[in-house]
Design a protein around this motif. Structure first.
Motif, PDB file in Angstrom:
ATOM      1  N   VAL A   4       0.873  -1.160   0.022  1.00 31.18           N
ATOM      2  CA  VAL A   4       0.029   0.158   0.155  1.00 31.18           C
ATOM      3  C   VAL A   4       0.845   1.293   0.047  1.00 31.18           C
ATOM      4  O   VAL A   4       2.107   1.080   0.384  1.00 31.18           O
ATOM      5  N   ASP A   5       0.303   2.345  -0.452  1.00 34.85           N
ATOM      6  CA  ASP A   5       1.109   3.595  -0.584  1.00 34.85           C
ATOM      7  C   ASP A   5       1.208   4.073   0.790  1.00 34.85           C
ATOM      8  O   ASP A   5       0.474   3.684   1.968  1.00 34.85           O
ATOM      9  N   THR A   6       2.117   5.030   1.166  1.00 36.17           N
ATOM     10  CA  THR A   6       2.405   5.656   2.470  1.00 36.17           C
ATOM     11  C   THR A   6       1.253   6.230   3.156  1.00 36.17           C
ATOM     12  O   THR A   6       0.958   6.321   4.240  1.00 36.17           O
ATOM     13  N   GLU A   7       0.600   6.983   2.330  1.00 34.59           N
ATOM     14  CA  GLU A   7      -0.933   7.744   3.001  1.00 34.59           C
ATOM     15  C   GLU A   7      -1.738   6.581   3.226  1.00 34.59           C
ATOM     16  O   GLU A   7      -2.360   6.755   4.278  1.00 34.59           O
ATOM     17  N   THR A   8      -2.056   5.673   2.458  1.00 31.65           N
ATOM     18  CA  THR A   8      -2.896   4.556   3.086  1.00 31.65           C
ATOM     19  C   THR A   8      -2.511   3.768   4.356  1.00 31.65           C
ATOM     20  O   THR A   8      -3.319   3.731   5.511  1.00 31.65           O
ATOM     21  N   ASP A   9      -1.308   3.475   4.394  1.00 32.46           N
ATOM     22  CA  ASP A   9      -0.630   2.997   5.527  1.00 32.46           C
ATOM     23  C   ASP A   9      -0.757   3.850   6.703  1.00 32.46           C
ATOM     24  O   ASP A   9      -1.037   3.542   7.935  1.00 32.46           O
ATOM     25  N   GLU A  10      -0.537   5.188   6.458  1.00 35.03           N
ATOM     26  CA  GLU A  10      -0.611   6.101   7.781  1.00 35.03           C
ATOM     27  C   GLU A  10      -2.165   6.223   8.191  1.00 35.03           C
ATOM     28  O   GLU A  10      -2.431   6.426   9.316  1.00 35.03           O
ATOM     29  N   ILE A  11      -3.027   6.207   7.018  1.00 33.10           N
ATOM     30  CA  ILE A  11      -4.475   6.293   7.512  1.00 33.10           C
ATOM     31  C   ILE A  11      -4.933   5.149   8.417  1.00 33.10           C
ATOM     32  O   ILE A  11      -5.592   5.171   9.477  1.00 33.10           O
ATOM     33  N   TYR A  12      -4.538   4.031   8.018  1.00 27.84           N
ATOM     34  CA  TYR A  12      -4.971   2.737   8.802  1.00 27.84           C
ATOM     35  C   TYR A  12      -4.130   2.728  10.152  1.00 27.84           C
ATOM     36  O   TYR A  12      -4.834   2.399  11.209  1.00 27.84           O
ATOM     37  N   ASP A  13      -2.893   3.178  10.227  1.00 29.24           N
ATOM     38  CA  ASP A  13      -2.157   3.159  11.631  1.00 29.24           C
ATOM     39  C   ASP A  13      -2.829   4.226  12.500  1.00 29.24           C
ATOM     40  O   ASP A  13      -2.975   3.924  13.576  1.00 29.24           O
ATOM     41  N   ARG A  14      -3.375   5.413  11.986  1.00 25.88           N
ATOM     42  CA  ARG A  14      -4.043   6.262  12.823  1.00 25.88           C
ATOM     43  C   ARG A  14      -5.228   5.876  13.114  1.00 25.88           C
ATOM     44  O   ARG A  14      -5.785   6.272  14.418  1.00 25.88           O
ATOM     45  N   ALA A  15      -6.099   5.048  12.375  1.00 26.08           N
ATOM     46  CA  ALA A  15      -7.112   4.662  12.675  1.00 26.08           C
ATOM     47  C   ALA A  15      -7.194   3.553  13.998  1.00 26.08           C
ATOM     48  O   ALA A  15      -8.169   3.033  14.313  1.00 26.08           O
ATOM     49  N   GLY A  16      -5.891   3.113  14.194  1.00 24.92           N
ATOM     50  CA  GLY A  16      -5.842   1.969  15.138  1.00 24.92           C
ATOM     51  C   GLY A  16      -6.074   0.745  14.499  1.00 24.92           C
ATOM     52  O   GLY A  16      -6.010  -0.123  15.274  1.00 24.92           O
ATOM     53  N   PHE A  17      -5.794   0.283  13.429  1.00 22.01           N
ATOM     54  CA  PHE A  17      -5.851  -0.832  12.625  1.00 22.01           C
ATOM     55  C   PHE A  17      -4.391  -1.649  12.773  1.00 22.01           C
ATOM     56  O   PHE A  17      -3.358  -0.946  13.034  1.00 22.01           O
ATOM     57  N   GLY A  18      -4.697  -3.095  12.541  1.00 23.18           N
ATOM     58  CA  GLY A  18      -3.298  -3.673  12.462  1.00 23.18           C
ATOM     59  C   GLY A  18      -2.507  -4.093  13.562  1.00 23.18           C
ATOM     60  O   GLY A  18      -1.212  -4.406  13.522  1.00 23.18           O
ATOM     61  N   ARG A  19      -3.282  -3.994  14.611  1.00 27.52           N
ATOM     62  CA  ARG A  19      -2.344  -4.367  16.132  1.00 27.52           C
ATOM     63  C   ARG A  19      -2.480  -6.102  16.070  1.00 27.52           C
ATOM     64  O   ARG A  19      -3.466  -6.552  15.506  1.00 27.52           O
ATOM     65  N   PRO A  20      -1.374  -6.731  16.815  1.00 31.37           N
ATOM     66  CA  PRO A  20      -1.520  -7.958  16.882  1.00 31.37           C
ATOM     67  C   PRO A  20      -2.488  -8.475  17.851  1.00 31.37           C
ATOM     68  O   PRO A  20      -2.955  -7.930  18.743  1.00 31.37           O
ATOM     69  N   VAL A  21      -3.100  -9.741  17.426  1.00 33.23           N
ATOM     70  CA  VAL A  21      -3.831 -10.426  18.447  1.00 33.23           C
ATOM     71  C   VAL A  21      -3.344 -11.246  19.333  1.00 33.23           C
ATOM     72  O   VAL A  21      -1.889 -11.533  19.284  1.00 33.23           O
ATOM     73  N   ARG A  22      -4.015 -11.451  20.349  1.00 40.76           N
ATOM     74  CA  ARG A  22      -3.116 -12.595  21.497  1.00 40.76           C
ATOM     75  C   ARG A  22      -3.240 -13.957  21.017  1.00 40.76           C
ATOM     76  O   ARG A  22      -4.434 -14.224  20.191  1.00 40.76           O
ATOM     77  N   ARG A  23      -2.337 -14.659  21.287  1.00 44.72           N
ATOM     78  CA  ARG A  23      -2.425 -16.247  21.138  1.00 44.72           C
ATOM     79  C   ARG A  23      -2.552 -17.086  22.035  1.00 44.72           C
ATOM     80  O   ARG A  23      -1.855 -16.656  23.194  1.00 44.72           O
ATOM     81  N   GLY A  24      -3.511 -17.946  22.136  1.00 39.06           N
ATOM     82  CA  GLY A  24      -3.767 -18.501  23.169  1.00 39.06           C
ATOM     83  C   GLY A  24      -3.069 -19.809  23.341  1.00 39.06           C
ATOM     84  O   GLY A  24      -2.087 -20.274  22.307  1.00 39.06           O
TER      85      GLY A  24
END
Length: 227
Positions: A4-24
């Motif tokens: 993805v382009d830098t702008e899209t990456d920044e938009i998703y990061d600012r929105a709080g997406f892409g964080r890791p899930v916990r693993r059981g």
């Protein structure tokens, strides 16, 4: 990976997406629709998914060694369903997936073991209209590893429903496939940003090997397993 382009990456990061899930510590593997109707390119609904199928075989070997349950889905429509379901009006090619035909058989390269579960579905999600939620609850699964086909269709639908049922999800990118690269990559990006951790197969293999109850019965409480 989908770029993805830098702008899209920044938009998703600012929105709080892409964080890791916990693993059981009680994962299960869900193999979505790796039937010949999808993995054999001789069929109009199929494509050459050899790389993802063989990668999934490696994952299944590790999961069984770790004592993790393995579940499969396949799609099959009877005569009444072929006439009535709106999905088949939109995608009539899927009507070829009929009970008793080779198209609905699980690819032998990832064939189910005798004690694995195989669910027949008529919707995109592995959870829709199947006993999968009850089975996972009965096994006390706390993490779902999703593989199969297609990334943009039944894999994505199953991942979204898994999250909505409360399961952290891992998607080994090596183990999912689609008919075309564009939809495959775009959906891996979206899945990874919003619903699951899209990771390398080796990452998942390492996780399975690290489980504290790697050789235990999957119905046994982890607290009951000797250290």
């Amino acid at each position: 990976m989908f770029r993805v382009d830098t702008e899209t990456d920044e938009i998703y990061d600012r929105a709080g997406f892409g964080r890791p899930v916990r693993r059981g510590v009680r994962p299960a593997v869900l193999v979505v629709d790796f039937s010949y109707g999808f993995t054999d390119p001789q069929y109009p609904t199929g494509a050459d998914m050899t790389a993802a199928v063989l990668a999934t075989r490696r994952l299944l070997d590790a999961a069984r060694a770790a004592g993790a349950p393995v579940l499969y889905t396949t799609i099959a429509f009877d005569g009444g369903q072929r006439a009535a379901l709106p999905w088949l009006q939109k995608a009539p090619g899927l009507a070829a997936l009929r009970p008793g035909t080779r198209l609905v058989e699980i690819d032998d390269r990832v064939r189910p073991a005798d004690d694995d579960t195989v669910l027949v579905k008529t919707g995109a999600s592995a959870f829709f209209g199947t006993p999968l939620p009850g089975i996972l609850a009965g096994l006390r699964v706390d993490t779902l590893i999703v593989t199969g086909a297609t990334t943009s269709g039944c894999v994505r639908a199953s991942v979204v429903d898994a999250v909505q049922f409360g399961y952290p999800v891992l998607v080994p990118r090596d183990c999912v496939a689609d008919r075309a690269q564009g939809p495959h990559e775009a959906n891996l990006f979206d899945i990874g940003e919003k619903y699951a951790d899209v990771v390398a197969l080796d990452d998942v293999l390492d996780h399975l090997r690290s489980l504290p109850n790697a050789t235990a019965d999957p119905t046994t409480d982890p607290a009951e397993v000797p250290a």
